[in-house]
Design an enzyme around this catalytic site. Structure first.
Site, PDB file in Angstrom:
ATOM      1  N   ASP A   1      55.099 117.151   8.955  1.00 43.75           N
ATOM      2  CA  ASP A   1      53.929 118.786   9.569  1.00 43.75           C
ATOM      3  C   ASP A   1      53.745 118.168  10.461  1.00 43.75           C
ATOM      4  O   ASP A   1      53.837 117.451  10.729  1.00 43.75           O
ATOM      5  CB  ASP A   1      53.404 119.749   9.204  1.00 43.75           C
ATOM      6  CG  ASP A   1      52.440 118.648   7.823  1.00 43.75           C
ATOM      7  OD1 ASP A   1      52.029 117.839   8.529  1.00 43.75           O
ATOM      8  OD2 ASP A   1      51.427 119.563   7.544  1.00 43.75           O
TER       9      ASP A   1
ATOM     10  N   ASN B   1      43.054 126.356   0.533  1.00 41.14           N
ATOM     11  CA  ASN B   1      43.783 127.264   0.543  1.00 41.14           C
ATOM     12  C   ASN B   1      45.266 127.306  -0.342  1.00 41.14           C
ATOM     13  O   ASN B   1      45.382 128.638  -0.323  1.00 41.14           O
ATOM     14  CB  ASN B   1      44.039 128.093   1.354  1.00 41.14           C
ATOM     15  CG  ASN B   1      44.977 127.233   2.104  1.00 41.14           C
ATOM     16  OD1 ASN B   1      45.397 126.727   2.087  1.00 41.14           O
ATOM     17  ND2 ASN B   1      44.468 128.002   4.749  1.00 41.14           N
TER      18      ASN B   1
ATOM     19  N   HIS C   1      47.279 126.126   0.758  1.00 41.21           N
ATOM     20  CA  HIS C   1      48.948 125.663   1.708  1.00 41.21           C
ATOM     21  C   HIS C   1      49.822 124.059   0.900  1.00 41.21           C
ATOM     22  O   HIS C   1      48.290 123.164   1.004  1.00 41.21           O
ATOM     23  CB  HIS C   1      48.353 125.728   2.434  1.00 41.21           C
ATOM     24  CG  HIS C   1      47.600 124.531   3.403  1.00 41.21           C
ATOM     25  ND1 HIS C   1      47.381 124.641   4.696  1.00 41.21           N
ATOM     26  CD2 HIS C   1      47.803 123.322   2.916  1.00 41.21           C
ATOM     27  CE1 HIS C   1      46.621 123.234   5.101  1.00 41.21           C
ATOM     28  NE2 HIS C   1      46.758 122.390   4.122  1.00 41.21           N
TER      29      HIS C   1
ATOM     30  N   GLU D   1      51.023 128.228   4.597  1.00 43.32           N
ATOM     31  CA  GLU D   1      49.688 129.318   4.918  1.00 43.32           C
ATOM     32  C   GLU D   1      49.654 130.100   2.833  1.00 43.32           C
ATOM     33  O   GLU D   1      50.747 130.433   3.456  1.00 43.32           O
ATOM     34  CB  GLU D   1      49.066 129.326   6.162  1.00 43.32           C
ATOM     35  CG  GLU D   1      48.714 127.899   7.334  1.00 43.32           C
ATOM     36  CD  GLU D   1      47.422 127.294   6.481  1.00 43.32           C
ATOM     37  OE1 GLU D   1      46.992 127.329   5.507  1.00 43.32           O
ATOM     38  OE2 GLU D   1      46.473 127.075   7.559  1.00 43.32           O
TER      39      GLU D   1
HETATM   40  P1  PGA Z   1      44.003 116.901   3.026  1.00 38.78           P
HETATM   41  O1  PGA Z   1      44.805 117.727   3.382  1.00 38.78           O
HETATM   42  O2  PGA Z   1      44.269 115.391   2.473  1.00 38.78           O
HETATM   43  O3  PGA Z   1      43.406 115.908   4.938  1.00 38.78           O
HETATM   44  O4  PGA Z   1      42.228 116.984   2.329  1.00 38.78           O
HETATM   45  C1  PGA Z   1      45.573 118.352   2.739  1.00 38.78           C
HETATM   46  C2  PGA Z   1      45.942 119.210   3.536  1.00 38.78           C
HETATM   47  O5  PGA Z   1      45.360 120.583   3.891  1.00 38.78           O
HETATM   48  O6  PGA Z   1      47.682 119.421   2.898  1.00 38.78           O
END
Ligand code: PGA
Length: 265
Positions: free
Chosen positions: A67, A138, A140, A145
């Protein structure tokens, strides 16, 4: 899905690197889907370390990032392109022409068309051999999302408030890019294998839903329950809410035992 619970973040990193290394050994031109964020940082660090010891070669590897924020310049310190080059690409022998990011520049061609081209590039490379993922609080994966279509492909998504807060980026003063281009759930599901990494107590609820909850677009990572080759690699804190923790540990131990039984001496 195989649930691998490690003592701490360091052990989680070691486990993830073992799987990445063995894929690259078996397939030196493997196609990887790569994540950004705090969770994979240790994995990239360790990969660089073993690269410096000449234990791994990235010269044939092809990568597609998961992404990127819409409209953020590549040189901006909060862009995922910046993160990837600083954290990993600049330190190993990956070829620049083998690195790909989702389309994210504003203007020019139709974005839907560009997203289709990204999908075509992945297909043209022979598909993803391994999708390496983090997970949001959440649920995702990528920037899919809650309520993302479980059959989605690469497209623009609007980020939730909690994702914006968690990512805490600064862009053009106080304006956060609340749009991102992300591989879809179906893009991820088409990968031949998936490694999902999660560390820390703040991921425990999302991990519990992903492994033990019903499949739901409200927690997009639950879709991974339908994937035939998923490894969920987590530390003890992220595993805190799992109801069958000791069973998952036993399954993993027995899996290793079975592998040993069927490995030629
Ligand atoms: P993080 O993010 O590794 O910084 O916790 C993971 C994500 O949001 O997919």
């Amino acid at each position: 899905m195989q649930v691998i619970i490690k003592k701490n973040y360091e052990e989680l990193v070691k486990e993830a690197v073992t799987h990445i290394k063995s894929l690259i050994k078996a397939k030196p031109d493997a196609v990887l889907c790569l994540p950004t964020g705090s969770t994979p940082t240790g994995v990239y660090k360790k990969l660089i370390e073993i690269y410096n010891k000449k234990e791994i070669d990235f010269s044939g590897i092809r990568t597609f990032n998961l992404d990127e924020y819409v409209g953020i310049p590549a040189a901006h310190p909060s862009s995922f392109r910046y993160y990837m080059f600083e954290t990993f690409f600049n330190h190993v022998n990956i070829k620049k022409e083998n690195i790909h990011f989702p389309p994210s520049e504003i203007g020019g061609e139709n974005i839907e068309e560009q997203c289709r081209e990204y999908e075509d590039l992945i297909k043209g490379a022979g598909g993803l051999d391994m999708a390496i993922l983090g997970i949001g609080r959440n649920g995702h994966i990528g920037f899919n999302e809650p309520t993302s279509s479980l059959q989605s492909r690469t497209r623009v998504k609007t980020l939730t408030g909690e994702t914006l807060r968690d990512n805490d980026i600064e862009f053009e003063g106080d304006r956060l890019p609340d749009l991102a281009v992300t591989m879809g759930i179906a893009t991820i599901m088409a990968a031949r294998s998936v490694l999902l990494l999660a560390s820390g107590e703040n991921k425990a609820a999302a991990v519990k839903n992903t492994i033990e909850g019903p499949i739901s677009a409200f927690c997009p990572a639950t879709m991974l329950q339908l994937h035939p080759r998923v490894k969920i690699i987590i530390d003890e804190e992220a595993a805190d809410y799992l109801s069958r923790k000791s069973y998952y540990k036993k399954v993993y131990e027995r899996t290793l035992y079975v592998e040993q039984l069927f490995t030629k001496k």
